[in-house]
Design an enzyme around this catalytic site. Structure first.
Site, short mmCIF file in Angstrom:
data_model
loop_
_atom_site.label_atom_id
_atom_site.label_comp_id
_atom_site.label_asym_id
_atom_site.label_seq_id
_atom_site.Cartn_x
_atom_site.Cartn_y
_atom_site.Cartn_z
CD GLU A 77 1.60 7.58 7.75
OE1 GLU A 77 1.94 6.53 8.11
OE2 GLU A 77 2.56 8.42 7.91
CG ASP B 279 3.53 -3.13 9.74
OD1 ASP B 279 4.20 -1.84 9.88
OD2 ASP B 279 3.00 -3.57 8.68
#
Length: 280
Positions: free
Chosen positions: A51, A62
Site C-alpha cells: 500500500e 491518520d
C-alpha cells in the site's frame, strides 16, 4: 472484472496456507528517490502486497506517525502525479507485486477522477483505498475504477454492524480491509480476540480475503492477527522506521532503506509464523 494481481496474489498465498503481509509506506517519504528505493526493497524483505499512501494535508484517519510522513513527503515536493511516477518506477522492475494506493479523495478530485484512473491503470496501480468515499458515492470513483480493472477496497470497522456491512461489501473487490480499532492509525494495539471474531463475522458475508490493519506494530501482534485473518497490514511502524533513520535535518541517511526493509523482514516472519503451512 478480470483477475487482478491482487486476486492472483491472495490465491497463491491461500494455496500456501498463509496470510498476506501488506506493507504501507508513504509516497515520497522522506524524498522521491529514497521512497523508490524503499519500495523496491519491500518484496525481497517479505511484503506480499504494497500500500502506498498518497500524501494529503488533512488526513483525518491518520495518526501522528502517518501524518508526519505525509508532511515530510509534501515538503519534499511529492504530488499525486509524482506518486504515479513512483509506481511506474517500481513497475519497471516488478510486474508481480500488487500495488494499492491509499488516501483521500480531494487530491484525486483535483487531479480529475477520470484522468487519474486512466493514469493509475497505465502506471500499474492494482487497487484503491479511499477512506472518505462511502458506498453512497460509488458512482464517483468506485464503479469507474472497477470498469478499468482497478480493485476498489473498502474499510470495515468495529462499528460496521450487520445492517451496514452489505453496503460496504457491495462493490468491494480485491480484499476487505478491517480496521482493528476505533480511531486513527497507529495509536492503540488491537484486541486480538475481538479482531478474530470480527473477521469471522465479515467472512460469513463475503468470499473476499479479509486483511487487518491499524495498530499492528510487532511480529508477535502480526502473528496473532495472521492466525485468524487473510492478511495483516503494518504502516505506522514502518513510517516510524523511516523517521528514526533520518539525520538531524530530516534527510535520508545510508541506513534509511535498511531500517524499513529490516523491520519488514522481522514482521514478515511474524506473519508467516501466525498460520501453519498447508499440508502438502
Amino acid at each position: 472484472m478480470t483477475t487482478s494481481r491482487i486476486d492472483r496474489r491472495f490465491a497463491a498465498l491461500h494455496s500456501e496456507g498463509r496470510a498476506a503481509f501488506v506493507t504501507f509506506v508513504m509516497a515520497g517519504d522522506p524524498d522521491p528517490d529514497t521512497s523508490l528505493e524503499i519500495l523496491k526493497a519491500l518484496p525481497a524483505a517479505g511484503a506480499d502486497v504494497i500500500e502506498i499512501g498518497m500524501p494529503f494535508s488533512d488526513p483525518m484517519a491518520d495518526g501522528p506517525a502517518v501524518q508526519a510522513a505525509g508532511l515530510r513527503a509534501l515538503k519534499a515536493g511529492q504530488t499525486l502525479r509524482r506518486t504515479l511516477e513512483l509506481v511506474r518506477g517500481f513497475r519497471s522492475g516488478d510486474d508481480d507485486t500488487p500495488i494499492v494506493l491509499m488516501g483521500y479523495y480531494n487530491p484525486i478530485y483535483s487531479y480529475g477522477s477520470e484522468t487519474f484512473l486512466d493514469d493509475a491503470r497505465e502506471a500499474g496501480v492494482d487497487g484503491l483505498i479511499i477512506v472518505d468515499l462511502p458506498p453512497e458515492a460509488d458512482d464517483e470513483l468506485c464503479l469507474p475504477s472497477i470498469e478499468r480493472g482497478i480493485n476498489f477496497i473498502r474499510l470495515a470497522t468495529p462499528t460496521t454492524d450487520e445492517r451496514r456491512l452489505p453496503f460496504v461489501l457491495a462493490n468491494t473487490s480485491g480484499f476487505v480491509y478491517y480496521v482493528s480499532i476505533t480511531g486513527i492509525t497507529g495509536t492503540r494495539a488491537p484486541d486480538i480476540g475481538a479482531v478474530t471474531s470480527a473477521v469471522g463475522r465479515i467472512k460469513r458475508h463475503t468470499e473476499l480475503p479479509v486483511v487487518v490493519g491499524f495498530g499492528v506494530k510487532t511480529p508477535d501482534q502480526a502473528a496473532a492477527i495472521a492466525a485468524g485473518a487473510d492478511g495483516v497490514v503494518v504502516g505506522s511502524a514502518l513510517v516510524e522506521a523511516v523517521r528514526g533513520s533520518l539525520d538531524a535535518d530530516g534527510h535520508a541517511t545510508g541506513g534509511t532503506v535498511e531500517a524499513v526493509s529490516g523491520l519488514v523482514s522481522q514482521l514478515a516472519d511474524g506473519v508467516r509464523a501466525g498460520r501453519p503451512k498447508a499440508a502438502e
